[in-house]
Scaffold this motif. Structure first.
Motif, mmCIF file in Angstrom:
data_model
loop_
_atom_site.group_PDB
_atom_site.id
_atom_site.type_symbol
_atom_site.label_atom_id
_atom_site.label_comp_id
_atom_site.label_asym_id
_atom_site.label_seq_id
_atom_site.Cartn_x
_atom_site.Cartn_y
_atom_site.Cartn_z
ATOM 1 N N ASP A 146 31.932 58.048 -36.686
ATOM 2 C CA ASP A 146 32.712 57.514 -37.802
ATOM 3 C C ASP A 146 33.431 58.632 -38.541
ATOM 4 O O ASP A 146 34.382 58.375 -39.283
ATOM 5 C CB ASP A 146 31.783 56.770 -38.774
ATOM 6 C CG ASP A 146 31.196 55.529 -38.132
ATOM 7 O OD1 ASP A 146 31.960 54.590 -37.878
ATOM 8 O OD2 ASP A 146 29.978 55.522 -37.862
ATOM 9 N N ILE B 56 27.449 55.951 -38.940
ATOM 10 C CA ILE B 56 26.913 54.988 -39.899
ATOM 11 C C ILE B 56 26.038 54.018 -39.112
ATOM 12 O O ILE B 56 26.517 53.359 -38.183
ATOM 13 C CB ILE B 56 28.037 54.240 -40.634
ATOM 14 C CG1 ILE B 56 28.911 55.238 -41.401
ATOM 15 C CG2 ILE B 56 27.452 53.184 -41.574
ATOM 16 C CD1 ILE B 56 30.183 54.625 -41.983
ATOM 17 N N ASP C 26 22.179 51.396 -39.370
ATOM 18 C CA ASP C 26 21.411 50.557 -40.293
ATOM 19 C C ASP C 26 20.238 51.272 -40.954
ATOM 20 O O ASP C 26 19.928 51.001 -42.107
ATOM 21 C CB ASP C 26 20.914 49.295 -39.576
ATOM 22 C CG ASP C 26 22.058 48.352 -39.247
ATOM 23 O OD1 ASP C 26 23.063 48.350 -39.982
ATOM 24 O OD2 ASP C 26 21.949 47.631 -38.239
ATOM 25 N N ARG D 151 23.847 52.612 -43.527
ATOM 26 C CA ARG D 151 24.873 51.657 -43.971
ATOM 27 C C ARG D 151 24.476 51.105 -45.339
ATOM 28 O O ARG D 151 23.347 50.683 -45.553
ATOM 29 C CB ARG D 151 24.964 50.517 -42.957
ATOM 30 C CG ARG D 151 26.101 49.554 -43.171
ATOM 31 C CD ARG D 151 26.143 48.465 -42.094
ATOM 32 N NE ARG D 151 25.810 48.924 -40.748
ATOM 33 C CZ ARG D 151 26.649 49.556 -39.927
ATOM 34 N NH1 ARG D 151 27.868 49.836 -40.337
ATOM 35 N NH2 ARG D 151 26.261 49.915 -38.719
ATOM 36 N N SER D 152 25.435 51.140 -46.284
ATOM 37 C CA SER D 152 25.183 50.624 -47.630
ATOM 38 C C SER D 152 26.504 50.203 -48.261
ATOM 39 O O SER D 152 27.585 50.575 -47.783
ATOM 40 C CB SER D 152 24.528 51.695 -48.505
ATOM 41 O OG SER D 152 25.444 52.749 -48.775
ATOM 42 N N LYS D 153 26.406 49.467 -49.350
ATOM 43 C CA LYS D 153 27.601 49.042 -50.075
ATOM 44 C C LYS D 153 28.377 50.261 -50.578
ATOM 45 O O LYS D 153 29.594 50.331 -50.441
ATOM 46 C CB LYS D 153 27.223 48.132 -51.240
ATOM 47 C CG LYS D 153 28.415 47.638 -52.015
ATOM 48 C CD LYS D 153 28.040 46.745 -53.172
ATOM 49 C CE LYS D 153 29.311 46.339 -53.912
ATOM 50 N NZ LYS D 153 29.040 45.767 -55.197
ATOM 51 N N SER E 273 30.130 52.015 -47.674
ATOM 52 C CA SER E 273 31.258 51.193 -47.214
ATOM 53 C C SER E 273 32.431 51.271 -48.176
ATOM 54 O O SER E 273 33.587 51.326 -47.741
ATOM 55 C CB SER E 273 30.830 49.733 -47.042
ATOM 56 O OG SER E 273 29.901 49.619 -45.994
ATOM 57 N N GLU E 274 32.145 51.294 -49.471
ATOM 58 C CA GLU E 274 33.220 51.388 -50.459
ATOM 59 C C GLU E 274 34.005 52.687 -50.308
ATOM 60 O O GLU E 274 35.229 52.687 -50.387
ATOM 61 C CB GLU E 274 32.659 51.263 -51.873
ATOM 62 C CG GLU E 274 32.240 49.856 -52.223
ATOM 63 C CD GLU E 274 31.520 49.739 -53.560
ATOM 64 O OE1 GLU E 274 31.202 50.780 -54.191
ATOM 65 O OE2 GLU E 274 31.273 48.587 -53.978
ATOM 66 N N TYR F 288 34.229 54.659 -47.501
ATOM 67 C CA TYR F 288 34.956 54.629 -46.225
ATOM 68 C C TYR F 288 36.133 53.655 -46.288
ATOM 69 O O TYR F 288 37.228 53.973 -45.812
ATOM 70 C CB TYR F 288 34.015 54.260 -45.075
ATOM 71 C CG TYR F 288 33.378 55.463 -44.419
ATOM 72 C CD1 TYR F 288 33.826 55.942 -43.203
ATOM 73 C CD2 TYR F 288 32.326 56.136 -45.037
ATOM 74 C CE1 TYR F 288 33.251 57.045 -42.604
ATOM 75 C CE2 TYR F 288 31.742 57.243 -44.453
ATOM 76 C CZ TYR F 288 32.213 57.693 -43.229
ATOM 77 O OH TYR F 288 31.642 58.793 -42.645
ATOM 78 N N ASP F 289 35.933 52.480 -46.873
ATOM 79 C CA ASP F 289 37.022 51.500 -46.977
ATOM 80 C C ASP F 289 38.157 52.026 -47.845
ATOM 81 O O ASP F 289 39.329 51.864 -47.500
ATOM 82 C CB ASP F 289 36.506 50.169 -47.545
ATOM 83 C CG ASP F 289 35.583 49.433 -46.589
ATOM 84 O OD1 ASP F 289 35.506 49.807 -45.394
ATOM 85 O OD2 ASP F 289 34.913 48.479 -47.057
ATOM 86 N N ARG G 277 40.132 54.708 -45.917
ATOM 87 C CA ARG G 277 40.921 54.059 -44.857
ATOM 88 C C ARG G 277 42.103 53.291 -45.455
ATOM 89 O O ARG G 277 43.239 53.405 -44.978
ATOM 90 C CB ARG G 277 40.039 53.106 -44.043
ATOM 91 C CG ARG G 277 40.747 52.506 -42.838
ATOM 92 C CD ARG G 277 39.836 51.629 -41.988
ATOM 93 N NE ARG G 277 38.704 52.383 -41.450
ATOM 94 C CZ ARG G 277 37.435 52.262 -41.875
ATOM 95 N NH1 ARG G 277 37.131 51.404 -42.832
ATOM 96 N NH2 ARG G 277 36.471 52.970 -41.339
#
Length: 174
Positions: free
Chosen positions: A6, A97, A99, A145-147, A150-151, A153-154, A157
Motif C-alpha cells: 500500500d 494494511i 486486519d 486497518r482502522s478508521k 483509512s481517513e 490514505y483516502d 488519494r
C-alpha cells in the motif's frame, strides 16, 4: 497476506525536498508533511522509545509514497536500515494494511522475522516494523486497518485526483 504494498517509504535527509523532487520528476503528489509524529505508545526492540521523526505522504498512481527523516539522534528502525552518521538513504520499508498487525507480526516472528518497532500514534493508527532486511534489503511495515488509517490514505488519494502540480508540498496533522 498476499497483496501488493500500500506504501513505499524512503529514508531521506529532507522530507520536503524529497517530496518536491519526486513530484517534479514523477508527477506524484501533492505531498503532505507531518512534523514530529506523536505516539501514544512506542516500543523499539521491546523497550519504550520516544522516536521523533517527520514524514511527507503523497500518492503515486496506486501506491502511497512516504519520505521519512529522523529529527534527533539515537537508535530507531530508520537507523537499523541506514546507520546513524552513514549518510546513506533509500528504501526503508514497504507497508501493508491488514486486519490484525500484531497477530501477523507474531506469525512472522515464528518464522524468524523479528519485530523491531510497535507503535500506536496518538490518533490510534497502529504500525509494526518487522525486520526483512536479510531477505529484501528493507523492512516491512504492518498497519492495522482502522478508521483513522483509512481517513489518512483516502485523503491523500483524493487530493491526488486531478491535481495539476501546484503547491506540491503541504502540511497535515496526524
Amino acid at each position: 497476506m498476499v497483496k501488493t504494498p500500500d506504501q513505499i517509504a524512503y529514508f531521506v535527509p529532507d522530507i520536503r525536498e524529497a517530496a518536491a523532487q519526486h513530484a517534479a520528476t514523477f508527477g506524484s503528489g501533492p505531498f503532505y508533511v507531518a512534523e514530529h509524529i506523536r505516539f501514544s505508545s512506542c516500543l523499539y526492540r521491546g523497550q519504550p522509545s520516544d522516536w521523533d521523526h517527520s514524514s511527507s505522504f503523497g500518492q503515486w498512481g496506486d501506491v502511497m509514497i512516504e519520505f521519512m527523516q529522523q529529527n534527533k539522534p539515537g537508535p530507531s528502525s530508520l537507523h537499523d536500515v541506514f546507520p546513524e552518521g552513514s549518510n546513506r538513504y533509500g528504501v526503508h520499508h514497504m507497508a501493508y494494511i491488514i486486519d490484525d498487525a500484531p497477530s501477523h507480526a507474531a506469525e512472522l516472528a515464528g518464522k524468524g522475522i523479528e519485530t523491531i518497532l510497535h507503535g500506536v500514534l496518538t490518533n490510534g493508527i497502529e504500525v509494526i516494523h518487522v525486520d526483512t532486511r536479510a531477505r529484501y534489503g528493507h523492512l516491512i511495515e504492518l498497519c492495522t486497518r482502522s478508521k483513522a488509517l483509512s481517513e489518512v490514505y483516502d485523503f491523500i488519494r483524493e487530493q491526488s485526483v486531478g491535481w495539476g502540480g501546484s503547491d506540491p508540498v503541504r502540511t497535515i496533522e496526524l
